[in-house]
Write an enzyme that holds these catalytic residues in place. Structure first.
Site, short mmCIF file in Angstrom:
data_model
loop_
_atom_site.label_atom_id
_atom_site.label_comp_id
_atom_site.label_asym_id
_atom_site.label_seq_id
_atom_site.Cartn_x
_atom_site.Cartn_y
_atom_site.Cartn_z
N ASP A 88 51.51 36.98 37.63
CA ASP A 88 51.63 36.08 38.76
C ASP A 88 50.92 34.77 38.51
O ASP A 88 51.27 33.74 39.07
CB ASP A 88 51.04 36.73 40.01
CG ASP A 88 49.55 37.00 39.85
OD1 ASP A 88 49.12 37.21 38.70
OD2 ASP A 88 48.82 36.98 40.85
N ASP A 142 49.74 42.43 34.37
CA ASP A 142 48.38 42.03 34.72
C ASP A 142 48.00 42.82 35.96
O ASP A 142 48.81 43.56 36.52
CB ASP A 142 48.28 40.52 34.93
CG ASP A 142 48.93 40.07 36.21
OD1 ASP A 142 49.86 40.75 36.66
OD2 ASP A 142 48.51 39.06 36.77
N ASP A 165 49.11 33.93 32.98
CA ASP A 165 50.12 34.83 32.43
C ASP A 165 51.29 34.07 31.80
O ASP A 165 52.14 34.67 31.14
CB ASP A 165 50.68 35.74 33.54
CG ASP A 165 49.59 36.54 34.21
OD1 ASP A 165 48.76 37.10 33.48
OD2 ASP A 165 49.54 36.58 35.45
N1 ATP Z 1 37.67 31.19 41.17
C1 ATP Z 1 36.90 31.90 40.37
N2 ATP Z 1 35.67 31.47 40.09
C2 ATP Z 1 34.90 32.16 39.26
N3 ATP Z 1 35.23 33.28 38.67
C3 ATP Z 1 36.44 33.78 38.90
C4 ATP Z 1 37.34 33.11 39.77
N4 ATP Z 1 38.48 33.82 39.81
C5 ATP Z 1 38.29 34.87 39.00
N5 ATP Z 1 37.09 34.86 38.46
C6 ATP Z 1 36.54 35.80 37.50
O1 ATP Z 1 37.41 35.80 36.37
C7 ATP Z 1 37.91 37.10 36.15
C8 ATP Z 1 39.38 37.17 35.83
O2 ATP Z 1 40.02 36.00 35.81
P1 ATP Z 1 41.51 35.82 35.29
O3 ATP Z 1 42.08 34.68 36.04
O4 ATP Z 1 41.55 35.78 33.81
O5 ATP Z 1 42.25 37.15 35.69
P2 ATP Z 1 43.08 37.43 36.98
O6 ATP Z 1 44.30 36.61 36.99
O7 ATP Z 1 42.23 37.29 38.15
O8 ATP Z 1 43.41 38.91 36.70
P3 ATP Z 1 44.78 39.44 36.13
O9 ATP Z 1 44.85 38.93 34.74
O10 ATP Z 1 44.67 40.89 36.23
O11 ATP Z 1 45.81 38.90 37.05
C9 ATP Z 1 37.66 37.85 37.42
O12 ATP Z 1 37.35 39.17 37.13
C10 ATP Z 1 36.48 37.17 38.05
O13 ATP Z 1 35.30 37.80 37.62
CA CA Z 2 47.07 37.75 38.00
#
Ligand code: ATP
Ligand code: CA
Length: 750
Positions: free
Chosen positions: A393, A89, A397
């Site tokens: 993390d 990720d 995931d």
């Molecule tokens: N607390 C939040 N509130 C609203 N939108 C959010 C928040 N956190 C993340 N996002 C939105 O959701 C998207 C990604 O969320 P997601 O949790 O699926 O991935 P991530 O864990 O942040 O990324 P990765 O999968 O690379 O670790 C972000 O690009 C952002 O636009």
């Molecule tokens: Ca992540």
């Protein structure tokens, strides 16, 4: 062997002129034969193999801890040695997960630094500034707390921490705003929806309630029907306004920034009553603007990705973030290369299984993926025969980490869910530690093979030698006595496992391609060494048995020997046999065809120690073993002779390494390469990927065009249509129909 010896014994007795031996004599003779047969069985069974595997794993896991890899599942490091692809990720694994708002466009006014943001706050209508700040403060679950050093820091979602940090720099206190607000409904952030929604009561407002929505910019924007312009007025969001916002998002995303859209909507008490608990009321929203959040790459990521590529392991990024952001970061990290495919989770999800598999071959970035998308990618890759490592993390995931062949989680910043689901925890959160795990994994696999090569050589030699010599000798006695054979068995099982399974890994392990899942445990060059060495060792020992007496002046002129001289010859052969093994163990340090078997020898203290112990014990056995081992002390010259003959194992090994494969017919040893065939030929990916990408784009365009003109694609013409094109049509619907529906809803609620 038992039968042969027994038959031979009786035939010999019958043919001899001597009177038949007494019953007890026959009995003791039979016992001797049985013991001999049993010893050979003991030697023949490679019972040391499971121990060698366990030992190699145990050694590797303790050493890996020094490299900050905490192995939770022992077998994981062995699996990791065969890994062919790493799905990572982005946020928190490739990037530092240290987020800051660095740019933004709020109420269509752009700022590129904090001073700019402060200006915006002063210039914009007071009411609009309040809504933006209140939304950030309330529609958030992060909070400020003391960290371990006693400094104030934001705890919780890093994205939200960045936003709270932003309003803090604007001079606002989120906690004061939060304590004054009356939250009546909250829809927490979910990785699947990628938005967060909070509803508060506004007794003084024109409507009774206000909905705050923030989240993935293009997703929130799709739910917006209005926007706030530079005068602070609400305007209808027309197509060209939409594309203006799209441009803003693109600009930030191309700069590797995470984009978050902020929006809100006022609703009446009636509308509020109709809100469902499990479905956030994300429609008819008014867009306040977009902020760009920076999250720098972790140091060393780029180098690690390059090393992975060299090691034949493909790194793929599967992230929840925006595709352009993901693409920009993937390019920076060296994951996305020319011709590689980057697509989004929704696009991928609706493809048929075959198309998914086809896409996966060149897929390097999957953006806007849901937790399920992550697992689909892992499953499909596994179906393609890949050995998949997943790193992550976040809670999102978890499922993919569980499904992976080896799951890596972040030890410092990772969530408990991720750690629980993973097989290896990266204690230092460092992506490059995965590379070390790969190296150790390959080392473990090599160790087991080295051990196997050594052990099989001893097995074949000892068993053949015992059998042939016993059958050939007059009294049915094997050249190696039972106790001697047990000592040999000890050398080759326990001690060899210790010596060969504890070889520290070298960087070289990362320069070769992964072995295929179906590769045999013993490959061509290993068989070559095993058979070659065994033939050589058997030959030289039998030769000594036949001609040794004459050669070492241990027989009389008429060819007869005294019992003492015969024991000396036996002892010399036993000694030669053991030294052949000692030197062959050096050979077995390298199972590829590289020539220098001494390389890095000084790094492996255990190997040296084991060899010293073996030689020391051998000395004691020969000089003082006497009755038990059926040995007799040798002169120093005899020692030297046997040692020199034993050392021949090295040059023979060298010759075997140099022996080209084409001289050995396929029928004797299979030449099958054990290297994994990569999914796509890396030399072709450039063009093929680009062409595939174009094909994808054209079909998308085609589908859109047909859809707009209301055409139904003709079935007869395109047999594949129902899977591919329909999928793309659905995708189009996903993009277009959502805002249209919500438009209607939005209008209705107004
Ligand atoms: N607390 C939040 N509130 C609203 N939108 C959010 C928040 N956190 C993340 N996002 C939105 O959701 C998207 C990604 O969320 P997601 O949790 O699926 O991935 P991530 O864990 O942040 O990324 P990765 O999968 O690379 O670790 C972000 O690009 C952002 O636009
Ligand atoms: Ca992540």
């Amino acid at each position: 062997m038992l039968v042969t010896l027994v038959v031979k014994y009786f035939v010999q007795q019958a043919l001899s002129n001597e009177p038949m031996p007494s019953g007890s004599e026959i009995f003791s003779e039979m016992v001797r034969i049985i013991i001999q047969a049993i010893t050979i069985v003991v030697v023949a069974v490679p019972e040391g193999l499971p121990m060698a595997v366990t030992l190699a794993l145990a050694y590797a896991t303790t050493q890996m801890l020094k490299d900050n890899n905490l192995v939770r599942v022992l077998s994981a490091c062995e699996t990791m040695g065969n890994a062919t692809t790493v799905c990572s990720d982005k946020t928190g694994t490739l990037t530092q997960n240290r987020m800051t708002v660095v740019e933004g466009t709020l109420s269509l006014l752009t700022f590129t630094n904090m001073d700019g943001a402060k200006n915006w706050k002063n210039e914009v209508k007071h009411e609009i500034a309040r809504i933006v700040i209140e939304g950030i403060a309330i529609n958030s679950s992060a909070f400020e707390d003391k960290d371990e050093n006693g400094n104030m820091a934001f705890v919780g979602s890093k994205t939200e921490s960045a936003l709270l940090g932003f309003i803090k720099l604007l001079g606002e206190s989120y906690s004061v705003i939060r304590s004054e607000a009356n939250v009546v409904k909250a829809y927490p952030f979910s990785s699947a929806k990628k938005t967060m929604t909070t509803v508060i009561e506004t007794p003084r407002g024109s409507e009774k309630y206000r909905v705050y929505v923030k989240g993935a910019s293009e997703i929130v924007l799709r739910s917006c029907t209005h926007y706030i312009d530079s005068n602070g007025d609400s305007k209808k969001l027309k197509e060209d306004d939409r594309s203006k916002f799209d441009q803003i998002i693109s600009k930030y995303a191309d700069g590797a920034l995470r984009t978050i859209a902020l929006s809100y909507r006022d609703v009446s008490a009636d509308d509020f009553k109709s809100f469902k608990d499990d479905e956030p009321p994300n429609y008819g929203l008014i867009c306040l603007g977009i902020v760009g959040i920076q999250d720098p790459l972790r140091t060393g990521v780029k180098e690690s990705v390059r090393e992975f590529t060299k090691a034949g392991v493909t790194v793929r990024m599967i992230t929840g973030d925006n595709i352009q952001t993901a693409r920009a970061i993937a390019i920076n990290a060296g994951i996305l290369t020319r011709g590689g495919l980057a697509m989004t989770g929704p696009e991928f999800r609706i493809l048929s299984k075959e198309e998914q598999i086809k896409a996966l071959k060149s897929l390097q970035v999957l953006a806007r993926s849901s937790p399920t998308d992550k697992t689909i990618v892992v499953r499909r890759l596994q179906e393609l025969g890949e050995v998949v490592a997943v790193t992550g993390d976040g809670t999102n995931d978890g499922p993919a980490l569980k499904m992976a062949d080896v799951g890596f989680s972040m030890g410092i910043t990772g969530t408990e869910v991720a750690k629980e689901a993973s097989a290896i925890v990266l204690m230092d959160d460092n992506f490059s530690s995965i590379l070390k795990a790969l190296m150790w994994g390959r080392a473990v696999n090599d160790s087991v093979r080295k051990f196997l090569q050594f052990q099989l050589t001893v097995n074949i030699t000892a068993v053949t030698l015992s059998f042939v010599s016993a059958v050939a000798s007059k009294d049915g006695q094997s050249i190696l006595s039972a106790v001697q054979l047990l000592w040999v068995n000890l050398i080759m099982d326990t001690l060899a496992a210790l010596a060969l399974a504890t070889e520290p890994p070298s960087k070289e392990l990362l320069l070769r391609q992964p072995t295929s899942r179906t590769a045999p445990l013993i490959n061509f060059s290993m068989w070559k060494m095993i058979l070659g060495q065994a033939i050589f060792q058997i030959g030289i020992n039998l030769a000594l048995l036949k001609y040794g007496g004459a050669l070492f002046h241990l027989q009389e002129a008429d060819g007869s020997t005294t019992p003492q001289n015969s024991t000396v010859l036996r002892t010399m052969i036993f000694n030669t046999f053991v030294f052949l093994q000692v030197f062959n163990e050096l050979n077995c340090r390298r199972i590829d065809d590289t020539l220098n078997v001494f390389k890095n020898l000084h790094h492996n203290k255990i190997f040296i120690l084991v060899q010293v112990i073996v030689i020391g014990c051998q000395y004691l056995i020969v000089q003082f073993g006497g009755q038990a081992f059926k040995t007799t002390p040798l002169t120093s010259q005899q020692w030297l002779t046997t040692l020199l003959i034993g050392s021949l194992s090295l040059p023979v090994g060298l010759c075997l390494r140099l022996l080209p494969a084409y001289l050995i017919p396929e029928a004797v040893i299979s030449h099958k390469s054990e290297e994994r065939q990569p999914l796509v030929d890396p030399t072709k990916i450039g063009w093929k990927g680009a062409i595939d990408h174009m094909a994808h784009q054209t079909s998308l365009f085609d589908a859109i065009r047909k859809d707009k003109h209301g055409h139904q694609p003709k079935h007869g013409h395109q047999p594949k249509k129902d899977s591919g094109e329909e999928a793309i049509r659905n995708l189009w619907k996903l993009h277009t129909s959502a805002p249209a529906d919500e438009n209607a809803n939005g209008e209705a609620s107004r």
